[in-house]
Write a protein that holds these residues in place. Structure first.
Motif, short mmCIF file in Angstrom:
data_model
loop_
_atom_site.label_atom_id
_atom_site.label_comp_id
_atom_site.label_asym_id
_atom_site.label_seq_id
_atom_site.Cartn_x
_atom_site.Cartn_y
_atom_site.Cartn_z
N MET A 1 0.84 -1.18 0.00
CA MET A 1 0.00 0.00 0.00
C MET A 1 0.88 1.24 0.00
N GLY A 2 0.60 2.15 -0.88
CA GLY A 2 1.33 3.40 -0.88
C GLY A 2 2.08 3.65 -2.16
N THR A 3 2.86 4.68 -2.15
CA THR A 3 3.65 5.06 -3.31
C THR A 3 4.79 4.07 -3.51
N ILE A 4 5.05 3.73 -4.75
CA ILE A 4 6.12 2.79 -5.07
C ILE A 4 7.40 3.58 -5.26
N ILE A 5 8.11 3.75 -4.15
CA ILE A 5 9.36 4.49 -4.13
C ILE A 5 10.42 3.63 -3.44
N GLU A 6 11.68 4.03 -3.62
CA GLU A 6 12.79 3.20 -3.14
C GLU A 6 12.74 2.88 -1.66
N ARG A 7 12.40 3.82 -0.82
CA ARG A 7 12.43 3.57 0.62
C ARG A 7 11.39 2.54 1.06
N LYS A 8 10.39 2.28 0.21
CA LYS A 8 9.38 1.26 0.52
C LYS A 8 9.91 -0.16 0.28
N ASN A 9 10.99 -0.26 -0.51
CA ASN A 9 11.77 -1.50 -0.61
C ASN A 9 11.10 -2.63 -1.41
N LEU A 10 10.32 -2.28 -2.40
CA LEU A 10 9.63 -3.30 -3.20
C LEU A 10 10.61 -4.22 -3.93
N LEU A 11 11.73 -3.70 -4.36
CA LEU A 11 12.69 -4.55 -5.09
C LEU A 11 13.18 -5.70 -4.21
N ASN A 12 13.49 -5.42 -2.95
CA ASN A 12 13.93 -6.50 -2.07
C ASN A 12 12.79 -7.46 -1.72
N ILE A 13 11.59 -6.97 -1.69
CA ILE A 13 10.44 -7.86 -1.51
C ILE A 13 10.39 -8.84 -2.68
N CYS A 14 10.55 -8.32 -3.88
CA CYS A 14 10.54 -9.18 -5.08
C CYS A 14 11.70 -10.17 -5.06
N ARG A 15 12.85 -9.73 -4.59
CA ARG A 15 13.98 -10.65 -4.46
C ARG A 15 13.66 -11.77 -3.46
N ALA A 16 12.98 -11.41 -2.38
CA ALA A 16 12.56 -12.43 -1.40
C ALA A 16 11.59 -13.41 -2.05
N MET A 17 10.67 -12.89 -2.82
CA MET A 17 9.71 -13.78 -3.50
C MET A 17 10.42 -14.68 -4.50
N ASN A 18 11.44 -14.16 -5.13
CA ASN A 18 12.20 -14.97 -6.09
C ASN A 18 12.83 -16.18 -5.39
N LEU A 19 13.26 -15.99 -4.14
CA LEU A 19 13.88 -17.07 -3.39
C LEU A 19 12.89 -18.21 -3.09
N ILE A 20 11.61 -17.89 -3.02
CA ILE A 20 10.60 -18.89 -2.63
C ILE A 20 9.56 -19.13 -3.72
N LYS A 21 9.84 -18.67 -4.93
CA LYS A 21 8.82 -18.71 -5.98
C LYS A 21 8.36 -20.12 -6.33
N ASN A 22 9.16 -21.12 -6.06
CA ASN A 22 8.73 -22.49 -6.35
C ASN A 22 8.04 -23.17 -5.17
N GLU A 23 8.06 -22.52 -4.02
CA GLU A 23 7.45 -23.10 -2.82
C GLU A 23 6.12 -22.48 -2.46
N ILE A 24 5.94 -21.21 -2.74
CA ILE A 24 4.72 -20.49 -2.36
C ILE A 24 4.07 -19.96 -3.63
N GLU A 25 2.84 -20.35 -3.83
CA GLU A 25 2.15 -20.00 -5.07
C GLU A 25 1.26 -18.77 -4.95
N LEU A 26 1.45 -17.97 -3.91
CA LEU A 26 0.64 -16.78 -3.75
C LEU A 26 1.29 -15.59 -4.45
N PRO A 27 0.48 -14.73 -5.07
CA PRO A 27 1.05 -13.54 -5.69
C PRO A 27 1.27 -12.43 -4.67
N LEU A 28 2.11 -11.50 -5.01
CA LEU A 28 2.28 -10.27 -4.25
C LEU A 28 1.38 -9.24 -4.91
N VAL A 29 0.51 -8.60 -4.14
CA VAL A 29 -0.37 -7.56 -4.66
C VAL A 29 0.17 -6.22 -4.19
#
Length: 180
Positions: A1-29
């Motif tokens: 929720m909120g503005t997609i800016i660097e301090r919100k850290n979305l890129l590292n969230i996506c990196r975390a999801m990449n680490l578990i993409k074969n184990e957890i089938e839920l999307p990030l909204v």
């Protein structure tokens, strides 16, 4: 929720999801508007074949000809449809989404920095905002351990009570009466 800016850290969230993409089938909204940083995140998703793992809700609504931003009255429904909320910002002024999620019965993964530990209390899963590995552990824990998740939800309800308007009024009254 909120503005997609660097301090919100979305890129590292996506990196975390990449680490578990074969184990957890839920999307990030993701809800919010962005700019160059959002484009950088989308590039990472394409490079790692993860476009289907992240839903940019505002983009999806705009593509359907609807208003591209979600109204705040829709937030409770979005939270309650979630398995967890991740909010690993590098810094925030307050961190209201943590309280919103907990109030709605959604466990929270947040960062160890800024005001987040104060707001999340003992009810959140904490991760270093520079560590996608720690964030991925939070995803895995909430996704695979129902007892852990249920306990976090209950603790979240209790923690959110610290931030009700009644609690605020009482704390202000305590300050006034202690000064007498």
């Amino acid at each position: 929720m909120g503005t997609i800016i660097e301090r919100k850290n979305l890129l590292n969230i996506c990196r975390a999801m990449n680490l578990i993409k074969n184990e957890i089938e839920l999307p990030l909204v993701v809800v919010g508007k962005g700019s160059a940083y959002k484009d950088k995140v989308k590039e990472y998703l394409i490079e790692n074949n993860m476009q289907d793992k992240v839903i940019f809700l505002s983009d999806q609504l705009a593509a359907e000809g609807k208003k591209p931003f979600v109204d705040t009255e829709d937030f409770p429904a979005l939270y309650q449809l979630s398995t967890a909320m991740i909010y690993p910002s590098f810094y925030e002024g307050f961190g209201m989404p943590i309280i919103e999620a907990m109030s709605g019965g959604v466990p929270v993964i947040t960062s160890t920095t800024s005001c987040m530990p104060e707001i999340g209390g003992d009810a959140a899963f904490y991760a270093d905002p520079n560590s996608p590995e720690q964030m991925a552990k939070g995803f895995e824990k909430y996704y695979s351990d129902e007892d852990f998740r249920a306990h976090a939800i209950q603790k979240g309800f209790e923690n959110a009570k610290r931030f009700t308007s009644e609690a605020y009024v009482q704390s202000v009254m305590n300050i006034y009466t202690s000064a007498l």
